[in-house]
Enzyme design. Sequence first.
Site, PDB file in Angstrom:
ATOM      1  N   SER A 100     -15.132   4.647   3.043  1.00 46.83           N
ATOM      2  CA  SER A 100     -15.067   3.305   2.477  1.00 46.83           C
ATOM      3  C   SER A 100     -14.965   2.214   3.547  1.00 46.83           C
ATOM      4  O   SER A 100     -14.957   1.036   3.214  1.00 46.83           O
ATOM      5  CB  SER A 100     -13.858   3.200   1.529  1.00 46.83           C
ATOM      6  OG  SER A 100     -14.024   4.071   0.420  1.00 46.83           O
ATOM      7  N   GLU A 114     -18.075   3.924  -5.292  1.00 51.99           N
ATOM      8  CA  GLU A 114     -17.994   2.451  -5.273  1.00 51.99           C
ATOM      9  C   GLU A 114     -16.576   1.978  -4.969  1.00 51.99           C
ATOM     10  O   GLU A 114     -16.100   0.969  -5.486  1.00 51.99           O
ATOM     11  CB  GLU A 114     -18.531   1.844  -6.579  1.00 51.99           C
ATOM     12  CG  GLU A 114     -20.031   2.048  -6.739  1.00 51.99           C
ATOM     13  CD  GLU A 114     -20.630   1.197  -7.830  1.00 51.99           C
ATOM     14  OE1 GLU A 114     -20.195   0.057  -7.989  1.00 51.99           O
ATOM     15  OE2 GLU A 114     -21.557   1.693  -8.495  1.00 51.99           O
TER      16      GLU A 114
END
Length: 391
Positions: A142, A371
């Site tokens: 991330s 996401e």
Amino acid sequence: MDRSHLAWPFFDEPHRVLASTLDDWCATNIGHASKGPSHTDVDQECRTLVKQLGAAGWLRHAVAGTTNGGAAEVIDTRAICLLRETLGWHHGLADFAFAMQGLGSGAISLRGTPAQRERYLPRVARGDAIAAFALPEPNDGSDVAAMACAARPSGGDYIIDGEKTWISNGGIADFYVLFARTGEAPGARGISAFIVDANTPGLEIAERIEVVAPHPLARLRFTECRVPAAQRIGEAGQGFKIAMQTLDIFRTSVAAAALGFARRALHEGLQRATSRQMFGQRLADFQLTQAKLAQMATTVDGAALLTYRAAWQRDQGANVTREAAMAKMAATEGAQQVIDAAVQLFGGEGVRAGRMVESLYREIRALRIYEGATEVQQLIIARGINSSAAN
């Protein structure tokens, strides 16, 4: 599917009609893919679903600009959330197919040149081209600012070297919206966005990745991959900003997909509890069961309120980075709890391959990661709170 939440004031009448119409279409045209992990023809099934969704006009909501095949000039966040919630209730892979068309082409909708929009978006809306969003890498997770994949200028082109992984639609996409380091500044400010056609020399599928809920995923490798400068989206060095703008739209829709899974699990659990006989009464007559169902229903409604608050605020033009993170975290974590509770209500039948709740159990796990994992959403929320306090 229960449609009572459509009466909430977050929605306009066209939203209510859209959700109801899709619900009816799904019931007639697609059945839930409750196959076990041995299901191997996921690529073809995904291609078929994209074609179906495109032919029926649903993919028009995933792109912007009526001249480019879109349903509206800008992407309606509430519409895509309602569509994903409804598709998630009916068919996990159909939700995936819809979402990746939007996410994969979102940067083009937001910041693409007229020529880029004209070339790619109508095909995405029709289901004639499959889109993909190529952001994460093997070593950055991330931490997008740690990106290593690089694009260096060469005449009127860029030459790309590096890898991307966990790419949804990897291996079946017709084009990838790729983010690569171009070096205008350190960290996130030195990243640019590009459209890379799948048949571009130097792009190869290095690995197909199998996961618990069968979806097309891959690791991509770029070796001296030459892309025209005209394929860059937006200004050089603006790629990180473009990626975050795209994710602000579709992160909220991840919450909506989780919401669809949770609603279906609650429905299945309630059906089981009211029909299963145990010790001379229905499973639903036990206070323990009633408490479980009450918690499931409350979790679903709480997630729905956060999801559609974020969607509504974005459609009003507000920055919803914090609100989208709250919705994504609450909906995905809550859906995991609701689905787990539904599996428990089914007992041994809940883990039988092919059961709806077993399929949902596999579908939901990845949503807590992709996401932006839940822990990343917590950081985003905390930063937003701290920023508000400072002001």
